[in-house]
Design a protein around this motif. Sequence first.
Motif, mmCIF file in Angstrom:
data_model
loop_
_atom_site.group_PDB
_atom_site.id
_atom_site.type_symbol
_atom_site.label_atom_id
_atom_site.label_comp_id
_atom_site.label_asym_id
_atom_site.label_seq_id
_atom_site.Cartn_x
_atom_site.Cartn_y
_atom_site.Cartn_z
ATOM 1 N N ASN A 80 0.791 -1.280 -0.147
ATOM 2 C CA ASN A 80 0.110 -0.119 0.064
ATOM 3 C C ASN A 80 0.883 1.258 0.058
ATOM 4 O O ASN A 80 1.182 1.707 1.135
ATOM 5 C CB ASN A 80 -0.976 -0.070 1.151
ATOM 6 C CG ASN A 80 -2.016 1.088 1.236
ATOM 7 O OD1 ASN A 80 -1.937 2.067 0.444
ATOM 8 N ND2 ASN A 80 -3.204 1.161 1.861
ATOM 9 N N ASN A 152 -1.134 8.284 6.807
ATOM 10 C CA ASN A 152 -2.343 8.260 6.168
ATOM 11 C C ASN A 152 -2.731 9.682 6.086
ATOM 12 O O ASN A 152 -3.475 10.313 7.080
ATOM 13 C CB ASN A 152 -3.483 7.498 7.247
ATOM 14 C CG ASN A 152 -4.608 7.330 6.421
ATOM 15 O OD1 ASN A 152 -4.791 7.962 5.451
ATOM 16 N ND2 ASN A 152 -5.588 6.678 7.111
ATOM 17 N N GLN A 159 -8.780 1.327 4.763
ATOM 18 C CA GLN A 159 -7.437 0.886 4.219
ATOM 19 C C GLN A 159 -6.843 -0.214 4.870
ATOM 20 O O GLN A 159 -7.036 -0.340 6.088
ATOM 21 C CB GLN A 159 -6.479 2.015 3.821
ATOM 22 C CG GLN A 159 -6.979 3.166 2.941
ATOM 23 C CD GLN A 159 -5.848 4.173 2.743
ATOM 24 O OE1 GLN A 159 -4.848 3.686 1.686
ATOM 25 N NE2 GLN A 159 -5.506 5.056 3.474
ATOM 26 N N ASP A 161 -3.098 -2.905 4.698
ATOM 27 C CA ASP A 161 -1.786 -3.172 4.495
ATOM 28 C C ASP A 161 -1.322 -4.299 4.711
ATOM 29 O O ASP A 161 -1.466 -4.964 5.949
ATOM 30 C CB ASP A 161 -0.816 -2.046 5.207
ATOM 31 C CG ASP A 161 0.579 -1.813 4.418
ATOM 32 O OD1 ASP A 161 0.762 -2.142 3.001
ATOM 33 O OD2 ASP A 161 1.625 -1.789 5.192
#
Length: 420
Positions: A80, A152, A159, A161
């Motif tokens: 990510n 972020n 999200q 990762d």
Amino acid sequence: MAYATKLTLIHHIAIYVLFYSICASGDDCGVRDNPDVNYFDVQLPEINVPNHLTSYVCQQFKIPTDQAYHAIAFEPIISNHHVMHHMLLFGCESDTGNMDPHLCGSQDQSCGSWLAQWTIGVEGQVCTPPQAGIRFGKNSFQYMSLQIHWNNDGTIQNQTDNSGMRIYYTTKLRQHDLGNVQIGQNDIEIPPLTPSHNTVGSCSGSCTRQMLFQPIYITRSYIHMHYLGENGTFDLYRNGQFVQRISEDLAYLYHKSPIHNHKPPVEVLPGDELRLTCGFDSYSGEKKRNTTLFFGEGSNAEMCYAFVTYYPHAIGFDQCIQFADYDVNCPSSDGRMFGGCNFYDLESSVKGHLLDDIIRACSLGVLCDKNCSQTLRELTTHPCMQGRLGVHSRRTILSNIPSWKKVIIIMDDYRDKCVV
């Protein structure tokens, strides 16, 4: 900055860069088709990214330990790119009980030896110098700990990762064990609307005399600041005299700061000073700031560090940092660390009783008596309340305690009415 005497990257580092050379993408280090080289991955499982600006997640991993190995290359696995700021890999001598991903905390501090790092803007493998490798396995590190810093920016929700690192290693040990050291300054205060402001941090001659028992040889260096960074220089001094410029970034760019490779390596003797100077700009263009910026882990704060690769590895020589003029990682001439200041002790005292004692002893009508002056003296003479340490204590510890506002008024009144 943390209160303790040693800045741990696991908490704030923000350390946030790598110690080894970065080549072009592809088989950068020449390891993929080498029959003497194996690899393993340390990688997070797919987990959620918090929807706030700065987060640190850590996880420990068991590694091969049946014999001695040298890690000779590290390859980032980035899943990510929107949130990844940096990764750090640490060596651990024992199991910390943190084999699952978790928010980094004090339990991770036992893994304090840095092995490799990746930072935003870097592509390709991370290579060790050809004459040295990172030792692990038998009679060395038994585990590795991965720290990931998520940034972020948009505080975006939902999200995930699962980034990590691939470690290439060999049983054909190289001539030297590689070491890494972080050098810089933890006392940063950049005034607003200022086109040029310098901050200096050193690994002092006193520290290298205590921490090095033979010459070391610097092979690579990296200067790290955040968005207000304008320029940086990293210099070697011997007996108080300038010897040479190790590296410099005359036009620093946060996302494109270079790795400096030193051929031949730079020799550093016990007693030498390694001095870093960081130049900041809070006036121009996107760097313009209307408020003071301090040291901090997030990219909205600032840093002044040099990350240095050297050989042979010196045990314990992984951080050599200053706070103001104080050496954080080695005792002063009187044997006291950090000027005798322990921020945890100060915080415990002021939260436990001291501020309330001052308010009680210095209540109206008895401001100038003995009890008031004694309780005030207990605070004002504390080692953590002196000079730049005191500035830091007031800003980060005392300002968060509601009764501190009352004590400020008492201290001002005492100074005006009782001090002759």
